[in-house]
Write a protein that holds these residues in place. Structure first.
Motif, short mmCIF file in Angstrom:
data_model
loop_
_atom_site.label_atom_id
_atom_site.label_comp_id
_atom_site.label_asym_id
_atom_site.label_seq_id
_atom_site.Cartn_x
_atom_site.Cartn_y
_atom_site.Cartn_z
N CYS A 234 -0.61 109.94 42.17
CA CYS A 234 0.81 109.56 42.21
C CYS A 234 1.06 108.94 43.58
CB CYS A 234 1.73 110.76 42.01
SG CYS A 234 3.49 110.28 42.09
N ARG A 246 9.01 113.99 43.55
CA ARG A 246 8.80 113.21 42.32
C ARG A 246 7.34 113.20 41.92
NH1 ARG A 246 6.70 108.56 41.11
NH2 ARG A 246 6.46 107.91 43.29
N CYS A 247 6.47 113.05 42.92
CA CYS A 247 5.03 113.02 42.63
C CYS A 247 4.54 114.37 42.11
CB CYS A 247 4.25 112.61 43.88
SG CYS A 247 4.12 110.82 44.09
N GLU A 250 5.35 114.52 38.53
CA GLU A 250 4.46 113.64 37.76
C GLU A 250 3.08 114.25 37.59
OE1 GLU A 250 2.58 109.21 38.42
OE2 GLU A 250 4.70 109.51 38.88
#
Length: 371
Positions: A234, A246-247, A250
């Protein structure tokens, strides 16, 4: 027993002391004075501690004229604190320049004009004889010999594929010395893989092409090829906590195990909230460098047993340069004394029962999550 053997061998290989390779004289060279400046991308707790250890090692070796060691609370990029420290450092054979503390910023667009200003300032006023670049961001910016003075880079990222540190034990660039930990990433990866045998290991990496390898991406790809797992990456501006988070979300949907990078994107006070998606998905995690990440939600961590040793290493490099050695005559290899950390609460939440060998090998075992 196989796991214990891997852990023991891994930590032993990475804990061989390199201090003996650095034999420096214990006193100044006549009336010679070396003036030092510091460059850094921005505020980061690890760099702050690293600088304190360097300054204290120079003082304790008799090169820096400080009446007492710097406290851990010293913030070098606070310009008022810096000026007081620099003035107090005068009178020894090594001293720090009161107007040579340079903060470049993390973004490339900000650093390019700032770098030119710094070069003009240093060369125009001939104010320092050596620059300490704290971390690989500042190191990359001043790796091209544009200053014409020695630059020592306190990077703990080894074999990262960064263009400024492609060479091996001895630098091939004039005036550049980069602190490296050979084989550290490969050994950590081997240990992590043997514990969980994941099909996909997820990593977080910077979206900037030049920064892409700052977290050992090349070593992860080589390890993946050798051991047979896949890598999910990511990418983002991970110096921002929102992008880092956010990563993590993910990776929770695309990985069987995750290696957690350090950096400014880690919101350490709220790290449990950041890493919670991985815990809820029962994904094992391993952090690097920062033991606080294990206290606050990472399953495993490999960190320096004695962080001061990195500062001691860098101080000995500077002392050798003071006595006339060239940067390419000084080994860049630093073997950090490392320790394994384990969070049993996280292990319980992801329903992983640590092998007995892991528990007895871990020097730090946490039974709860600090929030």
């Amino acid at each position: 027993m196989k796991i214990l053997k891997i852990i023991t061998l891994s930590l032993f290989m990475l804990s061989v002391s390199s201090v003996s390779a650095f034999e420096t004289e214990s006193k100044c060279n006549g009336s010679k004075v070396m003036r030092i400046g510091v460059a850094v991308g921005g505020a980061y707790e690890h760099f702050q501690k690293q600088f304190v250890y360097i300054a204290n090692a120079l003082r304790n070796d008799g090169y820096l004229n400080l009446k007492q060691d710097l406290p851990d609370s010293f913030v070098f990029n606070d310009l008022e604190q810096w000026k007081v420290f620099a003035e107090n450092s005068k009178g020894g054979c090594i001293e720090f320049s009161s107007d040579a503390m340079y903060v470049l910023g993390w973004e490339e667009k900000d650093r390019i004009p700032k770098k030119k200003e710094i070069i003009d300032d240093i060369k125009g006023k001939n104010k320092i004889d050596l620059l300490i670049a704290l971390g690989s961001t500042a190191g990359k910016d001043f790796s091209d010999n544009s200053l014409g003075i020695p630059v020592v880079v306190t990077s703990l990222i080894v074999g990262t594929g960064r263009s400024f540190s492609e060479e091996g034990e001895f630098s091939v660039r004039p005036n550049l010395h980069v602190q490296k930990q050979p084989e550290r990433y490969k050994t950590e990866l081997h240990l992590f893989y043997e514990l969980f045998k994941p099909k996909v290991i997820g990593i977080i990496s910077d979206s900037d092409e030049e920064m892409f390898n700052r977290h050992g991406y090349r070593e992860i790809l080589e390890s993946a090829e050798n051991l047979g797992y896949k890598v999910y990456v990511c990418r983002g501006n991970i110096s921002e906590s929102s992008e880092y988070s956010r990563c993590i979300k993910e990776l929770a949907h695309n990985s069987d195990a995750v290696i957690l990078a350090g950096g400014n994107g880690v919101d350490i006070k709220n790290f449990y909230e950041q890493v919670q998606p991985l815990i809820e998905a029962q994904i094992p995690t391993m952090s690097r460098i920062n033991i606080e990440m294990v206290k606050r939600g990472s399953l495993l961590g490999v960190s320096e047993e004695c962080p001061e040793s990195s500062g001691n290493f860098e101080a000995r490099v500077i002392e050798q340069i003071y006595h006339g050695k060239k940067t390419n005559e000084i080994s860049q290899y630093y073997y950090a004394p490392l320790k394994l950390s384990l969070n049993l609460k996280v292990a319980n939440l992801i329903e992983w029962k640590p092998p007995f060998e892991v528990i007895i090998a871990a020097e730090e075992v946490f039974r709860d999550i600090k929030r």
